[in-house]
Design a protein around this motif. Sequence first.
Motif, short mmCIF file in Angstrom:
data_model
loop_
_atom_site.label_atom_id
_atom_site.label_comp_id
_atom_site.label_asym_id
_atom_site.label_seq_id
_atom_site.Cartn_x
_atom_site.Cartn_y
_atom_site.Cartn_z
N LEU A 155 -7.07 -1.35 -5.47
CA LEU A 155 -6.34 -0.38 -4.68
C LEU A 155 -5.26 0.23 -5.56
CD1 LEU A 155 -6.11 -2.31 -1.30
CD2 LEU A 155 -7.48 -0.28 -1.80
N ASP A 167 -4.31 -3.54 2.85
CA ASP A 167 -3.24 -3.62 1.87
C ASP A 167 -3.12 -2.34 1.07
OD1 ASP A 167 -5.79 -4.50 1.11
OD2 ASP A 167 -5.03 -5.45 -0.69
N GLY A 168 -3.98 -1.38 1.34
CA GLY A 168 -3.84 -0.08 0.67
C GLY A 168 -2.72 0.70 1.31
N ASP A 169 -2.66 2.01 1.00
CA ASP A 169 -1.57 2.77 1.61
C ASP A 169 -2.07 3.69 2.72
OD1 ASP A 169 -2.87 4.54 0.01
OD2 ASP A 169 -1.13 5.14 -1.17
N ALA A 170 -3.19 3.31 3.35
CA ALA A 170 -3.74 4.13 4.43
C ALA A 170 -3.60 3.45 5.78
CB ALA A 170 -5.21 4.42 4.16
N ASN A 178 -2.42 1.31 -5.04
CA ASN A 178 -1.01 0.98 -4.87
C ASN A 178 -0.64 -0.39 -5.44
OD1 ASN A 178 -2.46 -0.34 -2.92
ND2 ASN A 178 -0.93 -0.13 -1.32
N THR A 200 -16.85 8.85 2.79
CA THR A 200 -16.30 8.56 4.12
C THR A 200 -14.77 8.46 4.10
OG1 THR A 200 -16.57 6.20 3.77
CG2 THR A 200 -18.30 7.30 5.00
N LYS A 203 -9.13 -3.85 3.80
CA LYS A 203 -8.34 -3.12 2.80
C LYS A 203 -7.06 -2.53 3.40
CE LYS A 203 -12.87 -1.97 1.02
NZ LYS A 203 -13.81 -0.94 0.62
N GLY A 255 -20.10 -1.04 1.38
CA GLY A 255 -18.80 -1.07 0.72
C GLY A 255 -17.62 -1.32 1.63
N LYS A 279 -22.08 8.35 -1.42
CA LYS A 279 -22.41 8.17 0.00
C LYS A 279 -22.45 9.49 0.77
CE LYS A 279 -20.26 3.65 -0.51
NZ LYS A 279 -19.37 2.62 0.00
N ASN A 291 -6.66 9.54 2.42
CA ASN A 291 -6.24 8.57 1.41
C ASN A 291 -6.86 8.84 0.05
OD1 ASN A 291 -6.65 5.47 0.25
ND2 ASN A 291 -4.67 5.95 1.14
N MET A 313 -9.56 2.91 5.04
CA MET A 313 -9.35 4.22 4.42
C MET A 313 -10.30 5.28 4.96
SD MET A 313 -8.55 3.06 0.53
CE MET A 313 -9.67 1.69 0.49
N ILE A 314 -11.13 4.90 5.93
CA ILE A 314 -12.12 5.85 6.45
C ILE A 314 -11.42 7.06 7.09
CG2 ILE A 314 -12.32 4.81 8.76
CD1 ILE A 314 -15.38 5.27 8.55
N GLY A 360 -15.32 -1.13 -3.35
CA GLY A 360 -16.47 -0.80 -2.51
C GLY A 360 -16.90 0.65 -2.45
N THR A 403 -6.35 -8.12 4.30
CA THR A 403 -5.25 -7.46 3.61
C THR A 403 -5.15 -7.80 2.13
OG1 THR A 403 -3.85 -9.28 4.31
CG2 THR A 403 -3.80 -7.31 5.67
N GLY A 404 -6.29 -8.09 1.51
CA GLY A 404 -6.20 -8.36 0.08
C GLY A 404 -7.47 -8.98 -0.42
N GLU A 405 -7.56 -9.17 -1.72
CA GLU A 405 -8.80 -9.69 -2.29
C GLU A 405 -8.89 -11.21 -2.26
OE1 GLU A 405 -10.78 -7.32 -5.40
OE2 GLU A 405 -8.79 -6.55 -5.81
#
Lengths: 478, 280
Positions: free
Chosen positions: B174, A255-258, B176, B207, A253, A112, B232, B211, A228-229, B90, A279-281
């Motif tokens: 996502l 482009d998320g907020d992490a 946001n 994992t 990813k 993922g 996971k 966030n 985001m890990i 994912g 930074t995006g799909e």
Amino acid sequence: MFESLTTRISGAFSSLRGRGKLSASDIESTCADIRLALLEADVAQSVVENFVTLIQEKSLAALPEMQSGTNQANAIFEIVNKELIEILGGAARRVRFAKNPPTVIMLAGLQGAGKTTLAGKLAKFYADQGNTPLLIASDLARPNAVTQLQVVGESIGVPVFAPEVGSGVGDPVKVARDGIAFAKSKQYNMVIVDTAGRLGIDEELMKQARDIRDAVQPDEILFVVDAMIGQDAVRTSQAFLDGVGFDGVVLTKLDGDARGGAALSIASLTKRPIMFASTGEKLADFDIFYPDRMASQILGMGDVATLAEQAKKAFNTDSAERLEKKFESGEDFTLEDFLEQLEAMSKMGSMSKMLSMLPGAGAMKKQIDNFDESELVRTKSIVQSMTPIERRDPKVLNGARRARIALGSGRKVSDVNSLVERFSAAQKMMKQVRNGGMPQGLGGMGMPAMPKAAPKNVPQKKKSKSGNPAKRALEEGQ
Amino acid sequence: MGIFTKFLSKIKGASSLSNSDWEELYSELLESDIGPTLSRQLIDEARKSKSDSPEEGLHQILLAHLSTQSREIRRAESGPTTILVVGVNGTGKTTSVAKLAAYLQGQKSNVVLAAADTFRAAAVDQLRTWGDRLGIEVISGKDNGDPASVAFDSAQVALGQKADFLIIDTAGRLHNKNDLMAELGKVKRVVEKVLPINEVLLVIDATTGHNGISQARIFTESIGVTGIILTKLDGSARGGVALAIEAELGIPIKWVGTGESEGDFAPFDRESYLRGLTQM
Ligand SMILES: Nc1nc2c(ncn2[C@@H]2O[C@H](COP(=O)(O)OP(=O)(O)OP(=O)(O)O)[C@@H](O)[C@H]2O)c(=O)[nH]1
Ligand SMILES: [Mg+2]
């Protein structure tokens, strides 16, 4: 409450700037704030401790030599910025091309993380630069990962070597080996090997990854990791380092907020540079990773350099040059130019992403996230419903004309009015920029005025090095 | 190897801890993604706890921060129980949809699946492959079509067939991205013209760091998440962010995923989750 790293750190610094002469305890409390901000952003504990200790030591050591007041705070800010860039890997590194093609890039990572999409992005990135990549579908585990890669390959016109249907069927090592032979025989100059996601602690699958590695002899193994890990970044990146090894990291990813946490941890822990950011799909939402730009984003200074580059890519050179001339000669920017830019802008990707690259964007995060992308389309339709004369000279827009435009574009008259208003505000802002100042804030959010194709021609005073960080980023982006 | 094993042998049976022991415990909690603020709070509470041992005290405090909401599936009073599965890209949505379907099928329920991820390449095929494996019908539409219309069609099929469950897979998004979140709201509204949605399950990857809280909060604000699937957990991550979500938002973890096969799935069990988190 979750607050982004940027907000926390800028908060710490604005309170530091507000103080008079700084003492050792001011520095300690700022460092405590930074520690908490980093932990909340999921930076690995050991990295946080090392980083904060370093900042504290350097700041304390510099304290006696610093001038008092704001300059002290700025000096500490500079220390933080430098160290951030340092742990993010210093300078950007590029993929090493093999002396004898094909250059082989192998992707590895957890389930993922975004490997398959990334394979497509890499292929497009290098194909756009004139290479001839081949994608190899060695993820035979996840149902229809092979189909996914085929669809992606087709959409970018890159061939996919996929002799096995996958979904649990076939030997990924054999596919990889055969793929390389195929690439050699057909003279592709680059091969990108997609592999199945696997856990660091899954010994059997890690061995399989090693077998794939040994079969394809990659020039680069890229470890793909989700931005985001959390704290598991430590264990997992170490497991991949020990299990297959890797030469570089790709963050997905983003482009998320992490923002930030994983990047800081992994670069610092593995001593492997982050090479790309996803930074995006969309397949174009991808770029080389620049540690200095990331640091500047984390610190709330925006990423004007990237913005400028994207703009350069999207705007065709002719129209850009014409606009530049206009701009320099002091001619008015018309709605016609604006329409042209709106069109170019739609090519650049999401508006909120571009806005978030502006300095100070951190403070406007909410508004930016809430930016309604369809507003662009609506704005475009209003301008498209105007006659050329109206576009060139909005002053002719009387009530009747406005009503006609509203009807033609399916919008309300008030929408037309507000567009015209915002446009003249933007025109003013452009004049301000031309006269050397940076616009304050983001201007009319519904109608972002893109001042320039690229900042390289903005007449600027070269010397100003330390002043407005936005300006500096602009200079450094040239 | 659990994260606490090294440290735990030190405190096992101890009747009190030194300051530095507590700090070490704090950092162990951080390590499992519980987050700095909540970890600090948990440690402060555990220090004040009147339990026989610090170990027991911490365990009780952790339990007390879990959601008190029911972890049972919310069933429809009549007609098919409708479950919408959502989450960022994912995390394991499609796999979890298949696993949940297999689980319910094992309880002799009749399940229909909806492939409402019309966006990601081959996402529909991925769910279809699962459907074929499990012998479960998958309703799908055109690639790049409107997810809401696929979901709507599937609701009508489920209703017409008098299925016990309808599970809708959605595209990763996502939290946001407002436009994509709005799209999800539309899927929900359109389905509810046919069938009320009983569960909105948010899939969180173990994992994920801090966030995850932001994910849970925003997905809840936009479509009202009723439960979490934590996936996971078979990796080295302990999924402490789920505890933080329960503590902060009260949304219960309902299921856990522990592998890539349909059998690697179970209802959430708090004792074993906390054991995994702390190895106590
Ligand atoms: N080890 C492990 N892998 C899992 C688990 N759940 C899902 N996966 C894997 O994670 C990867 C992504 O799973 P998907 O089900 O495709 O995830 P998704 O959320 O539907 O992904 P998108 O639709 O692309 O957003 C696949 O390789 C799955 O096999 C789990 O509990 N453990
Ligand atoms: Mg999916």
